[in-house]
Design an enzyme around this catalytic site. Structure first.
Site, short mmCIF file in Angstrom:
data_model
loop_
_atom_site.label_atom_id
_atom_site.label_comp_id
_atom_site.label_asym_id
_atom_site.label_seq_id
_atom_site.Cartn_x
_atom_site.Cartn_y
_atom_site.Cartn_z
N ARG A 27 16.52 67.62 90.08
CA ARG A 27 16.32 67.54 91.53
C ARG A 27 16.43 68.90 92.19
O ARG A 27 17.45 69.58 92.02
CB ARG A 27 17.36 66.63 92.17
N SER A 33 14.92 49.82 99.42
CA SER A 33 14.56 51.15 99.89
C SER A 33 13.42 51.80 99.13
O SER A 33 12.68 52.59 99.70
CB SER A 33 15.78 52.07 99.85
N HIS A 54 18.15 49.61 105.65
CA HIS A 54 16.78 50.03 105.94
C HIS A 54 16.10 49.12 106.96
O HIS A 54 14.87 49.10 107.04
CB HIS A 54 15.97 50.11 104.64
N LYS A 71 20.29 56.28 109.46
CA LYS A 71 18.84 56.21 109.22
C LYS A 71 18.14 55.97 110.56
O LYS A 71 17.96 56.91 111.32
CB LYS A 71 18.55 55.19 108.13
N THR A 118 16.41 57.32 90.20
CA THR A 118 16.31 56.57 91.46
C THR A 118 15.35 55.39 91.30
O THR A 118 15.57 54.31 91.86
CB THR A 118 15.83 57.51 92.59
N1 PMP Z 1 22.40 50.93 101.15
C1 PMP Z 1 21.13 51.25 100.84
C2 PMP Z 1 20.20 50.15 100.47
C3 PMP Z 1 20.68 52.58 100.89
O1 PMP Z 1 19.41 52.88 100.59
C4 PMP Z 1 21.59 53.59 101.27
C5 PMP Z 1 21.21 55.07 101.39
N2 PMP Z 1 20.09 55.48 100.81
C6 PMP Z 1 22.90 53.22 101.56
C7 PMP Z 1 23.28 51.89 101.50
C8 PMP Z 1 23.92 54.24 101.97
O2 PMP Z 1 23.78 54.53 103.33
P1 PMP Z 1 24.25 55.96 103.90
O3 PMP Z 1 23.11 56.90 103.66
O4 PMP Z 1 24.56 55.72 105.32
O5 PMP Z 1 25.45 56.38 103.09
#
Ligand code: PMP
Length: 405
Positions: A21, A186, A214, A245, A360
């Site tokens: 990354r 996500s 999301h 977000k 990911t």
């Molecule tokens: N839950 C999901 C489904 C996520 O995609 C993310 C972050 N990508 C989080 C929780 C964590 O949220 P935060 O970025 O506020 O730590």
């Protein structure tokens, strides 16, 4: 010294696989989003992969609230929530969030990650004999929370109601159960069958824990998420969300009954033993939540922009996962090509889309995760699609729609 060799060889392996990354170093400027200066490229770039889905991180109401609170309260909270760190701004934000989700109470954490890890972990470990039924594609923060709890975990196939029901039916009826899932996933942008999951939860006496990270701010008449849009908020035991977000700031929370929030507040180490969010952050987040409760404008323009990008990708046959959400995963299917496209977009076109590679997403499903916002213009969309088309041809990538799984 041998540790250094170990670190280097592991990192070299990541590089060889195309999974190392690299961060794009951005310099954001007030009011300029989606434009930013990028230190890894030439001049300004247009960001197409941010989770500041609505541009609220630059909203004048949010900035004004943060400035006002910073001047009024100073920089930090000065302590954990228990020991001097609970300010009026935290309490007001929790009331705002409880109201957003139609719940008795809400509880703040320092991030969405921490809220899942701490709340889910605490419920799973503190409810005697609790079994957690976890969707196979749940976020790492939920997985880690469940793992940390050492509770019994049953993984059900992603969004598969038959599998969930079979797994519920196989457990003793009287055993405490918690079904953990997300509303909008996500990376694929697909959505859970929330109502049917609630029906199963009722039938088998399970609690429900829904991650709306999301979806909050983005769906529902007041931005309460997908559960609000579907009129299901009161059927969920816990709704979890982020302030980082669509709300554009930082922080996480759960909304639930007063007793459940009090329980997590009293037993969750990830809540108890860490410094509270700065009050200015709480004030900024509250302003964002308040604004999106009252205004549908951002949500409406957002959806229109998403539809426009999708239609233009369809017109040139670029494969993207069809889903009902605002997340557009354009499928490359190769880590090296994915990174090459991302690098070239940045260097030659002033477009920033981070490549999404393993771990990911599964190997072979590498993608560009495009997140349009209300502040992208029609010219931005045209430029993006033209650049992608040229790179698709250059990389000899296939063109066909990919159906959601
Ligand atoms: N839950 C999901 C489904 C996520 O995609 C993310 C972050 N990508 C989080 C929780 C964590 O949220 P935060 O970025 O506020 O730590």
């Amino acid at each position: 010294m041998k540790y250094q060799d170990y670190f280097r060889s592991r990192l070299d392996t990541l590089r060889d696989e195309g999974n190392y990354r690299e961060f794009a170093e951005l310099e954001r400027h007030r009011g300029a989003y989606p434009r930013a200066k990028c230190h890894s490229g030439e001049g300004d770039v247009t960001i197409w992969c941010s989770n500041d889905y609505l541009g609220m991180g630059q909203h004048p109401d949010v900035l004004a609230a943060m400035h006002e609170a910073l001047d009024r309260t100073g920089a930090g909270a000065g302590g954990t929530r228990n020991i001097s760190g609970t300010t009026h701004d935290h309490v007001l934000l929790e009331a705002e969030l409880a109201d957003l989700h139609g719940k008795e109470a809400a509880l703040l954490f320092t991030s969405g990650y921490v809220s899942n890890w701490a709340a889910l972990g605490t419920l799973a470990s503190e409810i005697p004999d609790c079994v957690v039924l976890s969707d196979a594609l749940n976020h790492a923060s939920m997985i880690e929370g469940i793992r940390h709890s050492r509770a019994q975990k049953v993984i059900w196939k992603h969004n598969d109601l038959e599998d969930l029901e079979a797994k519920l039916a196989a457990l003793p009826l009287e055993q405490p159960k918690l079904i953990a899932f997300e509303s909008v996933y996500s990376m694929d942008g697909d959505v859970a069958p929330i109502e049917a999951i609630c029906d199963l939860a009722d039938r088998y006496g399970a609690m429900t824990y829904l991650d709306e990270v999301h979806a909050v701010g983005l769906y529902g008449p007041r931005g309460g998420g997908l559960a609000e849009q579907l009129g299901l908020m009161d059927r969920l035991t816990v709704i979890e969300g982020t302030l980082g977000k669509a709300f554009g700031v930082v922080g996480g929370y759960i909304a639930a009954s007063a007793e459940l929030c009090d329980f997590v507040r009293s037993f969750a180490s990830g809540f108890i033993f860490t410094t509270a969010l700065p009050p200015a952050v709480a004030a900024g987040a509250a302003a964002s939540v308040r604004h999106l409760k009252a205004s549908c404008e951002e949500r409406t323009v957002h959806q229109a922009r998403v539809a426009e990008v999708r239609a233009q990708l369809d017109a040139i046959g670029l494969p993207h996962i069809e889903n009902p959400s605002h997340i557009i995963p354009v499928m490359v299917g190769d880590p090296v090509k994915c990174k090459f496209i991302s690098d070239t977009l940045l260097r030659d076109h002033g477009i920033y889309i981070q490549p999404i590679n393993y771990p990911t997403v599964p190997k072979g499903t590498e993608r560009l995760r495009i997140t349009p916002s209300p502040v992208h213009t029609a010219q931005d969309v045209a430029k993006l699609v033209t650049a992608l088309e040229a790179l698709w041809t250059q990389c000899q990538l296939a063109r066909q729609p990919i159906a959601a799984q």
